[in-house]
Design a protein around this motif. Structure first.
Motif, mmCIF file in Angstrom:
data_model
loop_
_atom_site.group_PDB
_atom_site.id
_atom_site.type_symbol
_atom_site.label_atom_id
_atom_site.label_comp_id
_atom_site.label_asym_id
_atom_site.label_seq_id
_atom_site.Cartn_x
_atom_site.Cartn_y
_atom_site.Cartn_z
ATOM 1 N N UNK A 73 -6.829 1.155 -3.145
ATOM 2 C CA UNK A 73 -8.053 0.789 -2.421
ATOM 3 C C UNK A 73 -8.042 -0.688 -2.055
ATOM 4 N N UNK A 74 -7.603 -1.530 -2.985
ATOM 5 C CA UNK A 74 -7.554 -2.976 -2.725
ATOM 6 C C UNK A 74 -6.538 -3.289 -1.635
ATOM 7 N N UNK A 75 -5.351 -2.697 -1.715
ATOM 8 C CA UNK A 75 -4.341 -2.997 -0.690
ATOM 9 C C UNK A 75 -4.791 -2.478 0.672
ATOM 10 N N UNK A 76 -5.469 -1.341 0.694
ATOM 11 C CA UNK A 76 -5.971 -0.817 1.965
ATOM 12 C C UNK A 76 -7.047 -1.740 2.538
ATOM 13 N N UNK A 77 -7.925 -2.256 1.665
ATOM 14 C CA UNK A 77 -8.952 -3.198 2.105
ATOM 15 C C UNK A 77 -8.317 -4.449 2.699
ATOM 16 N N UNK A 113 -15.922 -4.789 0.477
ATOM 17 C CA UNK A 113 -15.609 -3.810 1.512
ATOM 18 C C UNK A 113 -16.864 -3.502 2.329
ATOM 19 N N UNK A 114 -17.994 -3.319 1.657
ATOM 20 C CA UNK A 114 -19.248 -3.065 2.370
ATOM 21 C C UNK A 114 -19.584 -4.220 3.308
ATOM 22 N N UNK A 127 -13.192 2.250 0.937
ATOM 23 C CA UNK A 127 -14.500 2.569 0.367
ATOM 24 C C UNK A 127 -14.522 3.985 -0.199
ATOM 25 N N UNK A 128 -13.903 4.931 0.497
ATOM 26 C CA UNK A 128 -13.847 6.313 0.000
ATOM 27 C C UNK A 128 -13.153 6.384 -1.358
ATOM 28 N N UNK A 129 -12.059 5.660 -1.513
ATOM 29 C CA UNK A 129 -11.342 5.652 -2.795
ATOM 30 C C UNK A 129 -12.169 4.937 -3.862
ATOM 31 N N UNK A 130 -12.810 3.846 -3.489
ATOM 32 C CA UNK A 130 -13.619 3.102 -4.459
ATOM 33 C C UNK A 130 -14.791 3.925 -4.975
ATOM 34 N N UNK A 131 -15.307 4.814 -4.167
ATOM 35 C CA UNK A 131 -16.400 5.677 -4.619
ATOM 36 C C UNK A 131 -15.919 6.698 -5.642
ATOM 37 N N UNK A 132 -14.638 7.059 -5.554
ATOM 38 C CA UNK A 132 -14.047 7.987 -6.526
ATOM 39 C C UNK A 132 -13.709 7.244 -7.821
ATOM 40 N N UNK A 133 -13.284 5.993 -7.704
ATOM 41 C CA UNK A 133 -12.863 5.170 -8.831
ATOM 42 C C UNK A 133 -13.832 3.997 -9.018
ATOM 43 N N UNK A 134 -15.067 4.273 -9.402
ATOM 44 C CA UNK A 134 -16.015 3.162 -9.551
ATOM 45 C C UNK A 134 -15.631 2.270 -10.723
ATOM 46 N N UNK A 135 -16.156 1.091 -10.723
ATOM 47 C CA UNK A 135 -15.891 0.171 -11.828
ATOM 48 C C UNK A 135 -15.760 -1.248 -11.351
ATOM 49 N N UNK A 136 -14.956 -1.455 -10.323
ATOM 50 C CA UNK A 136 -14.812 -2.798 -9.784
ATOM 51 C C UNK A 136 -15.768 -2.936 -8.601
ATOM 52 N N UNK A 137 -17.009 -3.210 -8.938
ATOM 53 C CA UNK A 137 -18.047 -3.236 -7.912
ATOM 54 C C UNK A 137 -17.921 -4.433 -6.980
ATOM 55 N N UNK A 138 -17.305 -5.514 -7.446
ATOM 56 C CA UNK A 138 -17.158 -6.663 -6.549
ATOM 57 C C UNK A 138 -16.259 -6.321 -5.362
ATOM 58 N N UNK A 159 0.826 -1.209 0.000
ATOM 59 C CA UNK A 159 0.000 0.000 0.000
ATOM 60 C C UNK A 159 0.862 1.260 0.000
ATOM 61 N N UNK A 160 1.891 1.272 0.831
ATOM 62 C CA UNK A 160 2.776 2.443 0.898
ATOM 63 C C UNK A 160 3.385 2.751 -0.467
ATOM 64 N N UNK A 161 3.900 1.710 -1.125
ATOM 65 C CA UNK A 161 4.517 1.906 -2.443
ATOM 66 C C UNK A 161 3.488 2.326 -3.490
#
Length: 186
Positions: free
Chosen positions: A98-102, A141-142, A125-136, A84-86
């Protein structure tokens, strides 16, 4: 067997071959062997691209996933944190961060660090709302947020997240999607 003899890291197919071997062992459920190959890939990428590179983050992410399969949550967390850091450093906020944070949140949750896990889930979730597309991913996360609220005995709040996951599943993926079954189950 011929792939095991590849030693020339300058060969453009070297890293790709290591990655394929890792994926094959993962698909076979041999996570220890997959992890061993991802470790070799990580070392080769560090030599080729340097320590601070997105390519390195991908290997760390994959290693974290193998540790997750092996239920080694401490090492999974270390790998996901560094990935995530990198990624954040190289890419900013995007689907990969978003995935690494999840996944950091998943590991923290398994380590009974629920508040820290919840922070990771909400940031993801905040990042995923900005970058929609991968809803799975968003649906997972939800669900993880809802599950965390259940552990805190905040059932009414958890229902809101389960319902949001179900509506998103129905709207974006359709009633027949496997995630719809999960949403209805919860």
């Amino acid at each position: 067997r011929s792939l095991r003899r590849i030693k020339d890291e300058d060969n453009p197919h070297f890293l790709e071959s290591i990655n394929h071997l890792s994926e094959i062992f993962e698909a076979k459920g041999n996570y220890s062997q997959s992890l061993a190959w991802y470790k070799k890939e990580l070392l080769a990428k560090k030599r080729k691209f340097g320590e601070e590179n997105e390519q390195v983050s991908d290997s760390l992410h994959n290693m974290g996933t193998q540790f997750k399969h092996l239920l080694d949550w401490d090492n999974a967390l270390i790998c996901f944190q560094e990935a995530h850091r990198l990624r954040k450093q190289e890419l900013g906020d995007c689907m990969k961060t978003a995935v690494s944070r999840h996944l950091m949140g998943v590991a923290l949750d398994q380590l009974n660090r629920g508040n820290e896990a919840m922070d990771c889930f909400h940031e993801s979730l905040d990042v995923l709302k900005i970058w929609p597309g991968n809803y799975t991913v968003m649906i997972k996360v939800l669900h993880d947020i809802a599950n965390n609220y259940v552990k805190q005995s905040k059932i009414d709040v958890s229902l809101e997240y389960y319902e949001e996951a179900m509506l998103l599943t129905r709207e974006k993926l359709g009633n027949e999607h496997e995630d719809m079954v999960d949403a209805l189950y919860n």
